[in-house]
Design a protein around this motif. Structure first.
Motif, PDB file in Angstrom:
ATOM      1  N   ALA A 167       3.269  -0.002   6.252  1.00  0.00           N
ATOM      2  CA  ALA A 167       3.140  -1.079   7.237  1.00  0.00           C
ATOM      3  C   ALA A 167       2.141  -0.672   8.311  1.00  0.00           C
ATOM      4  CB  ALA A 167       4.496  -1.380   7.866  1.00  0.00           C
ATOM      5  N   ASP A 168       1.434  -1.655   8.843  1.00  0.00           N
ATOM      6  CA  ASP A 168       0.498  -1.420   9.936  1.00  0.00           C
ATOM      7  C   ASP A 168       1.189  -1.796  11.243  1.00  0.00           C
ATOM      8  OD1 ASP A 168      -2.120  -0.947  11.160  1.00  0.00           O
ATOM      9  OD2 ASP A 168      -2.153  -3.115  11.460  1.00  0.00           O
ATOM     10  N   PRO A 169       1.503  -0.816  12.095  1.00  0.00           N
ATOM     11  CA  PRO A 169       2.278  -1.102  13.313  1.00  0.00           C
ATOM     12  C   PRO A 169       1.596  -2.098  14.254  1.00  0.00           C
ATOM     13  CG  PRO A 169       2.161   1.265  12.907  1.00  0.00           C
ATOM     14  CD  PRO A 169       1.198   0.617  11.974  1.00  0.00           C
ATOM     15  N   GLU A 170       0.267  -2.078  14.306  1.00  0.00           N
ATOM     16  CA  GLU A 170      -0.437  -2.937  15.261  1.00  0.00           C
ATOM     17  C   GLU A 170      -0.377  -4.410  14.896  1.00  0.00           C
ATOM     18  OE1 GLU A 170      -4.285  -1.673  16.782  1.00  0.00           O
ATOM     19  OE2 GLU A 170      -3.963   0.295  15.871  1.00  0.00           O
ATOM     20  N   SER A 171      -0.475  -4.708  13.594  1.00  0.00           N
ATOM     21  CA  SER A 171      -0.553  -6.108  13.171  1.00  0.00           C
ATOM     22  C   SER A 171       0.713  -6.628  12.505  1.00  0.00           C
ATOM     23  CB  SER A 171      -1.724  -6.279  12.196  1.00  0.00           C
ATOM     24  OG  SER A 171      -1.463  -5.564  10.994  1.00  0.00           O
ATOM     25  N   GLY A 172       1.559  -5.702  12.033  1.00  0.00           N
ATOM     26  CA  GLY A 172       2.728  -6.125  11.277  1.00  0.00           C
ATOM     27  C   GLY A 172       2.418  -6.394   9.818  1.00  0.00           C
ATOM     28  N   GLN A 173       1.130  -6.251   9.420  1.00  0.00           N
ATOM     29  CA  GLN A 173       0.735  -6.429   8.023  1.00  0.00           C
ATOM     30  C   GLN A 173       0.793  -5.080   7.302  1.00  0.00           C
ATOM     31  OE1 GLN A 173       0.061  -9.604   6.957  1.00  0.00           O
ATOM     32  NE2 GLN A 173       0.588 -10.182   9.060  1.00  0.00           N
ATOM     33  N   GLY A 174       0.543  -5.106   5.996  1.00  0.00           N
ATOM     34  CA  GLY A 174       0.459  -3.856   5.255  1.00  0.00           C
ATOM     35  C   GLY A 174      -0.912  -3.216   5.418  1.00  0.00           C
ATOM     36  N   ARG A 175      -1.045  -1.967   4.957  1.00  0.00           N
ATOM     37  CA  ARG A 175      -2.347  -1.313   4.955  1.00  0.00           C
ATOM     38  C   ARG A 175      -2.420  -0.326   3.796  1.00  0.00           C
ATOM     39  NH1 ARG A 175      -1.890   2.135  10.648  1.00  0.00           N
ATOM     40  NH2 ARG A 175      -0.598   3.860   9.860  1.00  0.00           N
ATOM     41  N   ASP A 176      -3.665  -0.047   3.366  1.00  0.00           N
ATOM     42  CA  ASP A 176      -3.905   0.831   2.218  1.00  0.00           C
ATOM     43  C   ASP A 176      -5.146   1.681   2.473  1.00  0.00           C
ATOM     44  OD1 ASP A 176      -1.982  -0.023   0.045  1.00  0.00           O
ATOM     45  OD2 ASP A 176      -2.954  -1.957   0.391  1.00  0.00           O
ATOM     46  N   TRP A 177      -5.176   2.860   1.805  1.00  0.00           N
ATOM     47  CA  TRP A 177      -6.391   3.656   1.724  1.00  0.00           C
ATOM     48  C   TRP A 177      -7.179   3.196   0.511  1.00  0.00           C
ATOM     49  CZ3 TRP A 177      -8.637   6.881   5.065  1.00  0.00           C
ATOM     50  CH2 TRP A 177      -7.871   7.413   6.102  1.00  0.00           C
ATOM     51  N   LEU A 178      -8.467   2.921   0.735  1.00  0.00           N
ATOM     52  CA  LEU A 178      -9.332   2.433  -0.332  1.00  0.00           C
ATOM     53  C   LEU A 178     -10.606   3.276  -0.332  1.00  0.00           C
ATOM     54  CD1 LEU A 178      -9.648   0.139  -2.461  1.00  0.00           C
ATOM     55  CD2 LEU A 178     -10.836  -1.169  -0.695  1.00  0.00           C
ATOM     56  N   ALA A 179     -10.658   4.287  -1.201  1.00  0.00           N
ATOM     57  CA  ALA A 179     -11.833   5.147  -1.343  1.00  0.00           C
ATOM     58  C   ALA A 179     -12.310   5.712  -0.009  1.00  0.00           C
ATOM     59  CB  ALA A 179     -12.971   4.381  -2.024  1.00  0.00           C
ATOM     60  N   GLY A 180     -11.366   6.201   0.796  1.00  0.00           N
ATOM     61  CA  GLY A 180     -11.723   6.860   2.048  1.00  0.00           C
ATOM     62  C   GLY A 180     -11.713   5.979   3.277  1.00  0.00           C
ATOM     63  N   ILE A 181     -11.367   4.706   3.120  1.00  0.00           N
ATOM     64  CA  ILE A 181     -11.279   3.777   4.250  1.00  0.00           C
ATOM     65  C   ILE A 181      -9.870   3.207   4.276  1.00  0.00           C
ATOM     66  CG2 ILE A 181     -12.205   1.705   5.340  1.00  0.00           C
ATOM     67  CD1 ILE A 181     -14.714   2.092   3.572  1.00  0.00           C
ATOM     68  N   GLN A 182      -9.191   3.332   5.408  1.00  0.00           N
ATOM     69  CA  GLN A 182      -7.863   2.735   5.525  1.00  0.00           C
ATOM     70  C   GLN A 182      -8.010   1.337   6.128  1.00  0.00           C
ATOM     71  OE1 GLN A 182      -4.899   4.060   8.458  1.00  0.00           O
ATOM     72  NE2 GLN A 182      -3.467   4.348   6.754  1.00  0.00           N
ATOM     73  N   LEU A 183      -7.591   0.333   5.369  1.00  0.00           N
ATOM     74  CA  LEU A 183      -7.700  -1.061   5.798  1.00  0.00           C
ATOM     75  C   LEU A 183      -6.326  -1.643   6.063  1.00  0.00           C
ATOM     76  CD1 LEU A 183     -10.342  -2.509   3.288  1.00  0.00           C
ATOM     77  CD2 LEU A 183     -10.697  -1.991   5.712  1.00  0.00           C
ATOM     78  N   ALA A 184      -6.194  -2.284   7.234  1.00  0.00           N
ATOM     79  CA  ALA A 184      -5.011  -3.109   7.519  1.00  0.00           C
ATOM     80  C   ALA A 184      -5.328  -4.520   7.042  1.00  0.00           C
ATOM     81  CB  ALA A 184      -4.705  -3.097   9.008  1.00  0.00           C
ATOM     82  N   TRP A 185      -4.366  -5.166   6.382  1.00  0.00           N
ATOM     83  CA  TRP A 185      -4.641  -6.452   5.741  1.00  0.00           C
ATOM     84  C   TRP A 185      -4.475  -7.614   6.707  1.00  0.00           C
ATOM     85  CZ3 TRP A 185      -7.544  -5.806   1.852  1.00  0.00           C
ATOM     86  CH2 TRP A 185      -7.416  -4.665   1.061  1.00  0.00           C
ATOM     87  N   THR A 186      -5.207  -7.507   7.821  1.00  0.00           N
ATOM     88  CA  THR A 186      -5.348  -8.634   8.738  1.00  0.00           C
ATOM     89  C   THR A 186      -6.378  -9.587   8.126  1.00  0.00           C
ATOM     90  OG1 THR A 186      -7.022  -7.318   9.895  1.00  0.00           O
ATOM     91  CG2 THR A 186      -4.780  -7.259  10.783  1.00  0.00           C
ATOM     92  N   SER A 187      -6.736 -10.650   8.820  1.00  0.00           N
ATOM     93  CA  SER A 187      -7.760 -11.565   8.314  1.00  0.00           C
ATOM     94  C   SER A 187      -8.854 -11.736   9.366  1.00  0.00           C
ATOM     95  CB  SER A 187      -7.155 -12.928   7.976  1.00  0.00           C
ATOM     96  OG  SER A 187      -8.147 -13.782   7.420  1.00  0.00           O
ATOM     97  N   PRO A 188     -10.028 -11.133   9.152  1.00  0.00           N
ATOM     98  CA  PRO A 188     -10.399 -10.272   8.020  1.00  0.00           C
ATOM     99  C   PRO A 188      -9.785  -8.882   8.160  1.00  0.00           C
ATOM    100  CG  PRO A 188     -12.200 -10.403   9.579  1.00  0.00           C
ATOM    101  CD  PRO A 188     -11.152 -11.340  10.080  1.00  0.00           C
TER     102      PRO A 188
END
Length: 343
Positions: A167-188
């Protein structure tokens, strides 16, 4: 390759120009005068951009300058870089003076990925030169980018088969590591962390707070996690991030305040004796409370209304600043750049 190494080339024309060389010497001599140095650097950038576009326009009017012995293709000098017209174009040689305009050194074997933000994949020499004659913003993919591209596609395909890793604490969305970049699944999607090793593949450093803007020249705003991972699983080599300008402004303010704490005030008003400092594009007079003396134009967009000279700093991080001295206020600014002003 991945997201282009280079960004704006603003590179010198094939042979450079004596005007630019002279300006560079003046910049070195002006080191003690930051404002003069900035003006001279601006002049250099203008000359460089003109030289780059002029090289491309000249090349459009003639056959390739030479033949690349490695590939057998024609090649041309554009902005201090010799390109062989393979698909995509390959860097054959680089003039040393052109290196300063890139985030990392340009190397032989790097390939041209984008011009003016548009992919050059599949385009011929004339079409690419026409693009270069209109824009000096180029993206170069480094030798290792093919491996990065492959890792990105594989990671995206794997992540599509599972839920977000955390979980991404800041947005409440999920997040993943993608080839060295951690993305929170906000929009965008928003960058939360970046491994240093992947910065070489991008035109400027990616920092937490940046947002994913495009994949292979298609915008991602409004797409779901699955849609975005689907695009990454077929990644062709171009992605772009938009800077979160608000966060960067706050970082600038905090850094400027911390620096100001370590030295005396920059200026003193000769009439009143009041001391002054520039902090993040705002010049503060250290009255009680601090008063704005001047504001750079680009700062206004970070506030609900335009700031004007005479406005007073009311709060920093929600805390009142009345009754505090310069150093106390600077300490507050070094910790928080959430500013409240009164007109």
């Amino acid at each position: 390759g991945a997201a282009a190494m280079g960004a704006a080339s603003s590179s010198m024309g094939g042979g450079g120009s004596i005007d630019e060389v002279d300006l560079r010497r003046l910049v070195e001599a002006a080191g003690a005068n930051p404002e003069l140095a900035r003006l001279l650097q601006s002049e250099i950038a203008g000359l460089s951009q003109e030289g780059f576009r002029a090289d491309a326009m000249r090349a459009l009017d003639r056959p390739p300058e030479a033949q690349d012995p490695m590939t057998g293709e024609g090649c041309d000098w554009i902005g201090g870089i010799l390109y062989a017209w393979t698909s995509p174009p390959t860097v054959c040689a680089v003039k040393p003076e052109s290196q300063v305009r890139f985030h990392r050194p340009v190397n032989i074997g790097d390939t041209l990925a984008t011009v003016g933000g548009e992919s050059v994949a599949g385009l011929d020499r004339r079409r690419i030169l026409a693009m270069m004659s209109q824009s000096d913003e180029i993206g170069l993919a480094c030798n290792g980018s093919a491996k990065f591209d492959r890792q990105l596609r594989e990671a995206a395909s794997r992540l599509r088969r599972s839920q977000p890793a955390e979980a991404d604490p800041e947005s409440g969305q999920g997040r993943d590591w993608l080839a060295g970049i951690q993305l929170a699944w906000t929009s965008p999607p928003t960058v939360r962390a970046v491994e240093p090793r992947i910065q070489q593949f991008f035109p400027r450093p990616i920092v937490p707070g940046d947002q994913l803007h495009q994949i292979d020249n298609k915008k991602v705003a409004g797409l779901t996690r699955d849609d975005i991972l689907g695009r990454f699983s077929h990644f062709k080599g171009s992605m772009g991030f938009a800077a979160n300008e608000g966060l960067r402004f706050q970082e600038t303010v905090r850094a400027a305040a911390a620096k100001a704490l370590s030295r005396p005030p920059q200026e003193q008003d000769p009439g009143s004796g009041i001391t002054l400092d520039w902090i993040g594009g705002i010049q503060f007079a250290w009255t009680d409370p601090p008063t704005i003396r001047a504001v750079q134009q680009e700062v206004h967009k970070f506030f609900g209304r335009p700031l004007t000279p005479g406005d007073t700093l009311h709060t920093v991080g929600g805390q009142a600043v009345a009754g505090r001295g310069r150093n106390d206020v600077l300490r507050m600014l070094s910790r928080s750049a959430k500013l409240g002003f009164q007109g």
